[in-house]
Design a protein around this motif. Structure first.
Motif, PDB file in Angstrom:
ATOM      1  N   LYS A 189      -8.039 -16.589  -9.903  1.00 43.27           N
ATOM      2  CA  LYS A 189      -6.608 -16.887  -9.938  1.00 43.27           C
ATOM      3  C   LYS A 189      -5.790 -15.658 -10.295  1.00 43.27           C
ATOM      4  N   GLU A 190      -6.301 -14.832 -11.186  1.00 42.89           N
ATOM      5  CA  GLU A 190      -5.579 -13.616 -11.562  1.00 42.89           C
ATOM      6  C   GLU A 190      -5.501 -12.628 -10.404  1.00 42.89           C
ATOM      7  N   LYS A 191      -6.534 -12.606  -9.566  1.00 44.49           N
ATOM      8  CA  LYS A 191      -6.545 -11.708  -8.418  1.00 44.49           C
ATOM      9  C   LYS A 191      -5.850 -12.304  -7.200  1.00 44.49           C
ATOM     10  N   GLY A 192      -5.455 -13.598  -7.304  1.00 50.65           N
ATOM     11  CA  GLY A 192      -4.776 -14.252  -6.198  1.00 50.65           C
ATOM     12  C   GLY A 192      -5.676 -14.535  -5.017  1.00 50.65           C
ATOM     13  N   LEU A 193      -6.963 -14.729  -5.248  1.00 45.15           N
ATOM     14  CA  LEU A 193      -7.902 -14.987  -4.160  1.00 45.15           C
ATOM     15  C   LEU A 193      -7.743 -16.419  -3.653  1.00 45.15           C
ATOM     16  N   SER A 194      -8.018 -16.626  -2.386  1.00 45.45           N
ATOM     17  CA  SER A 194      -7.933 -17.949  -1.783  1.00 45.45           C
ATOM     18  C   SER A 194      -9.273 -18.666  -1.876  1.00 45.45           C
ATOM     19  N   GLN A 195      -9.259 -19.958  -1.543  1.00 46.85           N
ATOM     20  CA  GLN A 195     -10.481 -20.743  -1.584  1.00 46.85           C
ATOM     21  C   GLN A 195     -11.523 -20.200  -0.615  1.00 46.85           C
ATOM     22  N   ALA A 196     -11.087 -19.748   0.549  1.00 48.02           N
ATOM     23  CA  ALA A 196     -12.017 -19.206   1.541  1.00 48.02           C
ATOM     24  C   ALA A 196     -12.684 -17.928   1.035  1.00 48.02           C
ATOM     25  N   GLU A 197     -11.972 -17.150   0.230  1.00 46.88           N
ATOM     26  CA  GLU A 197     -12.512 -15.874  -0.253  1.00 46.88           C
ATOM     27  C   GLU A 197     -13.520 -16.066  -1.381  1.00 46.88           C
ATOM     28  N   VAL A 198     -13.319 -17.073  -2.211  1.00 48.05           N
ATOM     29  CA  VAL A 198     -14.226 -17.268  -3.356  1.00 48.05           C
ATOM     30  C   VAL A 198     -15.303 -18.302  -3.072  1.00 48.05           C
ATOM     31  N   GLY A 199     -15.082 -19.156  -2.069  1.00 54.10           N
ATOM     32  CA  GLY A 199     -16.106 -20.133  -1.694  1.00 54.10           C
ATOM     33  C   GLY A 199     -16.073 -21.423  -2.476  1.00 54.10           C
ATOM     34  N   GLY A 238     -16.053 -28.512 -29.643  1.00 51.02           N
ATOM     35  CA  GLY A 238     -16.139 -27.050 -29.606  1.00 51.02           C
ATOM     36  C   GLY A 238     -15.936 -26.499 -28.206  1.00 51.02           C
ATOM     37  N   GLU A 239     -16.450 -27.198 -27.190  1.00 49.32           N
ATOM     38  CA  GLU A 239     -16.300 -26.737 -25.809  1.00 49.32           C
ATOM     39  C   GLU A 239     -14.852 -26.852 -25.343  1.00 49.32           C
ATOM     40  N   ASN A 240     -14.149 -27.861 -25.816  1.00 52.77           N
ATOM     41  CA  ASN A 240     -12.725 -27.981 -25.492  1.00 52.77           C
ATOM     42  C   ASN A 240     -11.938 -26.811 -26.087  1.00 52.77           C
ATOM     43  N   MET A 241     -12.289 -26.415 -27.305  1.00 53.48           N
ATOM     44  CA  MET A 241     -11.657 -25.245 -27.918  1.00 53.48           C
ATOM     45  C   MET A 241     -12.017 -23.979 -27.146  1.00 53.48           C
ATOM     46  N   LEU A 242     -13.265 -23.892 -26.679  1.00 57.75           N
ATOM     47  CA  LEU A 242     -13.700 -22.746 -25.879  1.00 57.75           C
ATOM     48  C   LEU A 242     -12.923 -22.670 -24.569  1.00 57.75           C
ATOM     49  N   PHE A 243     -12.683 -23.825 -23.969  1.00 62.69           N
ATOM     50  CA  PHE A 243     -11.892 -23.888 -22.736  1.00 62.69           C
ATOM     51  C   PHE A 243     -10.491 -23.324 -22.957  1.00 62.69           C
ATOM     52  N   LYS A 244      -9.857 -23.705 -24.060  1.00 59.30           N
ATOM     53  CA  LYS A 244      -8.504 -23.226 -24.356  1.00 59.30           C
ATOM     54  C   LYS A 244      -8.497 -21.729 -24.674  1.00 59.30           C
ATOM     55  N   THR A 245      -9.608 -21.227 -25.197  1.00 66.22           N
ATOM     56  CA  THR A 245      -9.686 -19.805 -25.514  1.00 66.22           C
ATOM     57  C   THR A 245      -9.812 -18.945 -24.259  1.00 66.22           C
ATOM     58  N   ILE A 246     -10.598 -19.407 -23.301  1.00 61.82           N
ATOM     59  CA  ILE A 246     -10.856 -18.620 -22.092  1.00 61.82           C
ATOM     60  C   ILE A 246      -9.707 -18.711 -21.095  1.00 61.82           C
ATOM     61  N   PRO A 265      -5.950 -18.979 -19.941  1.00 65.64           N
ATOM     62  CA  PRO A 265      -4.589 -18.745 -20.453  1.00 65.64           C
ATOM     63  C   PRO A 265      -3.744 -20.016 -20.400  1.00 65.64           C
ATOM     64  N   ALA A 266      -2.753 -20.092 -21.275  1.00 68.43           N
ATOM     65  CA  ALA A 266      -1.917 -21.295 -21.377  1.00 68.43           C
ATOM     66  C   ALA A 266      -1.222 -21.634 -20.072  1.00 68.43           C
ATOM     67  N   GLY A 267      -0.837 -20.611 -19.296  1.00 75.47           N
ATOM     68  CA  GLY A 267      -0.132 -20.860 -18.049  1.00 75.47           C
ATOM     69  C   GLY A 267      -1.010 -21.390 -16.938  1.00 75.47           C
ATOM     70  N   MET A 268      -2.328 -21.326 -17.104  1.00 76.86           N
ATOM     71  CA  MET A 268      -3.250 -21.776 -16.060  1.00 76.86           C
ATOM     72  C   MET A 268      -3.893 -23.122 -16.368  1.00 76.86           C
ATOM     73  N   ARG A 269      -3.597 -23.704 -17.506  1.00 80.77           N
ATOM     74  CA  ARG A 269      -4.324 -24.908 -17.906  1.00 80.77           C
ATOM     75  C   ARG A 269      -3.353 -26.018 -18.287  1.00 80.77           C
ATOM     76  N   THR A 270      -3.912 -27.225 -18.267  1.00 82.19           N
ATOM     77  CA  THR A 270      -3.253 -28.381 -18.836  1.00 82.19           C
ATOM     78  C   THR A 270      -4.170 -28.932 -19.919  1.00 82.19           C
ATOM     79  N   ASP A 271      -3.612 -29.120 -21.078  1.00 78.96           N
ATOM     80  CA  ASP A 271      -4.436 -29.531 -22.210  1.00 78.96           C
ATOM     81  C   ASP A 271      -4.870 -30.985 -22.061  1.00 78.96           C
ATOM     82  N   SER A 272      -6.105 -31.246 -22.442  1.00 80.24           N
ATOM     83  CA  SER A 272      -6.652 -32.597 -22.428  1.00 80.24           C
ATOM     84  C   SER A 272      -7.680 -32.695 -23.532  1.00 80.24           C
ATOM     85  N   THR A 273      -7.995 -33.908 -23.912  1.00 83.34           N
ATOM     86  CA  THR A 273      -8.946 -34.139 -24.997  1.00 83.34           C
ATOM     87  C   THR A 273     -10.346 -34.317 -24.430  1.00 83.34           C
ATOM     88  N   PHE A 274     -11.331 -34.208 -25.310  1.00 80.08           N
ATOM     89  CA  PHE A 274     -12.713 -34.408 -24.868  1.00 80.08           C
ATOM     90  C   PHE A 274     -12.962 -35.871 -24.530  1.00 80.08           C
TER      91      PHE A 274
END
Length: 276
Positions: free
Chosen positions: A45-55, A144-152, A154-163
């Motif tokens: 997403k940071e590189k702006g790649l399309s679905q066809a490029e990343v598979g 812990g994995e939900n916290m890991l998800f929020k760490t990796i 960025p806030a602008g790329m995610r929507t928060d949800s509970t486990f």
């Protein structure tokens, strides 16, 4: 009571390394696959790649349930099914290791100055302790994995949800971690009945040896048939004679019947048929 607790402690002590190994495998498999998947998607997403490029499909925003769904092979199939398989197999091995262990340890256990049913109950308690330990570990791991998800991510790329939302979207997690107490009792009640039937089948084999193998297979098949019979009635939509509440009552009665018969038969086999 003191001997019961000592027997439970002994069984837990014997299984501790296997239980710890299952927890480590679950931790490494789930966290490793989650980190690898999230880093790939975030980088794309940071590189702006399309679905066809990343598979693979790249959503507009990432969520924790999406991450689990897209890592389900390493997140669910390997660790959870492996743990279930090991615990089911150990429900059988927990008896046989006493017979085939050093100096047939089962004879020493049966000669303890206490009722033999205590040995049966202690092994059942140990199995339940292992299962509940893995469930508690998975709950803590999801947090812990939900916290890991929020760490990796960025806030602008995610929507928060509970486990809780994550466990709901995956059928396996929804079954293992039910949100309603009634569903918890239903799911794990059937599991307890299954362990009790396994215990009784093992004791039948140990009591009658070669002929006992046939007894054990026949008894297990009969128990499965009795428990599934109300479900079969419920699936037959053409027969409207039974109401859903009546089918539920029959299922409950079948489970109670199998439980009582299996426990009583197991106690009787330990007391009368298995001698030292």
């Amino acid at each position: 009571m003191n001997r019961y607790l000592k027997l439970v402690n002994m069984e837990i002590h014997r299984f501790r390394y296997i239980l710890a190994s299952l927890m480590v495998v679950t931790l490494l498999s789930q966290c490793g696959s989650l980190i690898w998947t999230l880093q790939r998607v975030v980088s794309a997403k940071e590189k702006g790649l399309s679905q066809a490029e990343v598979g693979f499909a790249i959503p507009k925003v990432l969520s924790f349930p999406w991450a689990i769904v897209n890592t389900k092979v390493w997140f669910i199939i390997l660790p959870i099914l492996l743990s279930i398989t090991v615990l089911v197999l150990y429900s059988i091995i927990i008896w046989y290791r006493d017979w085939f262990g050093r100096s047939t340890f089962i004879y020493r256990l049966l000669m303890l100055p206490s009722a033999r049913w205590v040995l049966y109950v202690s092994k059942l308690t140990a199995i339940l302790t292992f299962v509940l330990s893995m469930i508690a570990f998975q709950l803590v791991l999801l947090v812990g994995e939900n916290m890991l998800f929020k760490t990796i991510v960025p806030a602008g790329m995610r929507t928060d949800s509970t486990f809780v939302e994550a466990s709901t979207i995956i059928p396996v997690l929804d079954t293992l971690l039910p949100k309603q107490f009634e569903q918890f009792i239903y799911s794990y009640g059937l599991g307890i009945i299954g362990v009790i039937v396994i215990f009784t089948a093992v004791l039948l084999e140990r009591s009658y040896r070669r002929l006992g193998i046939l007894y054990a297979i026949g008894y297990s098949a009969a128990c499965v048939g009795v428990i599934l019979s109300p479900f079969i009635l419920g699936l037959d939509r053409s027969n409207s004679y039974w109401y859903p509440s009546e089918i539920y009552t029959m299922e409950l009665a079948a489970c109670l019947l199998i439980s009582v018969i299996s426990v009583c038969l197991g106690f009787w086999l330990l007391r009368k048929k298995i001698t030292v």
